[in-house]
Design a protein around this motif. Sequence first.
Motif, PDB file in Angstrom:
ATOM      1  N   CYS A  42       3.910  51.824  42.005  1.00 43.35           N
ATOM      2  CA  CYS A  42       3.775  51.160  40.711  1.00 43.35           C
ATOM      3  C   CYS A  42       4.631  49.907  40.574  1.00 43.35           C
ATOM      4  O   CYS A  42       4.977  49.501  39.463  1.00 43.35           O
ATOM      5  N   ASN A  48      -4.148  50.733  41.347  1.00 44.61           N
ATOM      6  CA  ASN A  48      -4.108  52.050  40.719  1.00 44.61           C
ATOM      7  C   ASN A  48      -3.937  53.153  41.746  1.00 44.61           C
ATOM      8  O   ASN A  48      -3.292  54.168  41.483  1.00 44.61           O
ATOM      9  N   ASP A  58      -5.151  56.770  34.643  1.00 42.09           N
ATOM     10  CA  ASP A  58      -4.776  55.801  33.613  1.00 42.09           C
ATOM     11  C   ASP A  58      -3.520  55.020  33.969  1.00 42.09           C
ATOM     12  O   ASP A  58      -3.136  54.098  33.255  1.00 42.09           O
ATOM     13  N   ALA A  59      -2.860  55.384  35.060  1.00 43.77           N
ATOM     14  CA  ALA A  59      -1.615  54.715  35.426  1.00 43.77           C
ATOM     15  C   ALA A  59      -1.888  53.308  35.931  1.00 43.77           C
ATOM     16  O   ALA A  59      -2.901  53.041  36.573  1.00 43.77           O
ATOM     17  N   SER A  60      -0.952  52.413  35.635  1.00 44.76           N
ATOM     18  CA  SER A  60      -1.069  51.038  36.115  1.00 44.76           C
ATOM     19  C   SER A  60       0.296  50.564  36.587  1.00 44.76           C
ATOM     20  O   SER A  60       1.329  51.171  36.292  1.00 44.76           O
ATOM     21  N   CYS A  69       2.268  51.328  27.874  1.00 47.53           N
ATOM     22  CA  CYS A  69       2.150  52.790  27.789  1.00 47.53           C
ATOM     23  C   CYS A  69       1.543  53.387  29.058  1.00 47.53           C
ATOM     24  O   CYS A  69       1.639  54.595  29.273  1.00 47.53           O
ATOM     25  N   THR A  70       0.903  52.574  29.882  1.00 48.97           N
ATOM     26  CA  THR A  70       0.284  53.069  31.118  1.00 48.97           C
ATOM     27  C   THR A  70       1.086  52.680  32.351  1.00 48.97           C
ATOM     28  O   THR A  70       0.711  53.051  33.463  1.00 48.97           O
ATOM     29  N   TRP A  71       2.175  51.952  32.179  1.00 48.28           N
ATOM     30  CA  TRP A  71       2.973  51.558  33.341  1.00 48.28           C
ATOM     31  C   TRP A  71       3.656  52.777  33.948  1.00 48.28           C
ATOM     32  O   TRP A  71       4.324  53.536  33.267  1.00 48.28           O
ATOM     33  N   ALA A  75       2.384  58.228  33.484  1.00 47.49           N
ATOM     34  CA  ALA A  75       2.309  57.543  32.202  1.00 47.49           C
ATOM     35  C   ALA A  75       1.217  58.059  31.282  1.00 47.49           C
ATOM     36  O   ALA A  75       0.913  57.423  30.285  1.00 47.49           O
ATOM     37  N   GLY A  76       0.642  59.199  31.592  1.00 46.97           N
ATOM     38  CA  GLY A  76      -0.492  59.650  30.792  1.00 46.97           C
ATOM     39  C   GLY A  76      -0.173  59.847  29.330  1.00 46.97           C
ATOM     40  O   GLY A  76      -1.009  59.615  28.469  1.00 46.97           O
TER      41      GLY A  76
END
Length: 251
Positions: A42, A48, A58-60, A69-71, A75-76
Amino acid sequence: RAYQWIVSDDTRQLEPGDPTLDQRYILTTLYYATEGSGWTECFEGATNDECGQGLFPDASAFLSEASECTWGYWAGDACNDEGALRAIQIPNNNLIGSLPSEMSALPALDTLSLEQNGLTGSVFDVWPPSLFRLRLSKNSFTGTVNGGLPSALSLLYMDENQLTGTLDDLIGSLQDVTQLHLQSNEFEGTIPESLGDLTLLRVARFEDNQLTGTMPAQVCTNREENPSFRFLVTDCPPEFECSCCSNRCTI
């Protein structure tokens, strides 16, 4: 660098009044303070599939155009229903350096999980009052832990660091803790009587420190009256005497 990224490089270009601006800036500060370009997963520019090996769709990547919020790869549920950051979970990801003080300004943060990294420096004196779970095991934190831990804290993992000083202020600041892991540090002195006031305790570990003396009777009474208090572990005699501990010592 975080300020420069927010102002010039962030494609979101949030307005000053945006309620998510502060938390996006604080996460960016964390990234740069812990050598984010050297993270295992990450890091900036990661795909992804390079965030959680694709297990969290959903993680980025950090510093991506996606919502902060997705970093990160856990991060779900990083933000609550109002979009406020409630969890930072980046264990075992090669974070190196000191935690930025800005992290104490996250008002909704209830979970911080940064175990098994290369974090150094001292532990904060001030934490968000909402903090419920704090996992900093297996890093290289040094210095003392003062009484600034939030009273709502339930899970405290600070084992396998290089923390020093006595336990009086640390334990005295806790009220609702259920899991207390302080083993494998360099704490000294005695275990304070205030440990016996923590009636919600289930696990308390103090072994592999420099603690001496005898376990206070109030702590043993607490364990006898609380069936959920399953594990209480200290060093063995002659360093430490404990008649109610879980570990079996051979003298």
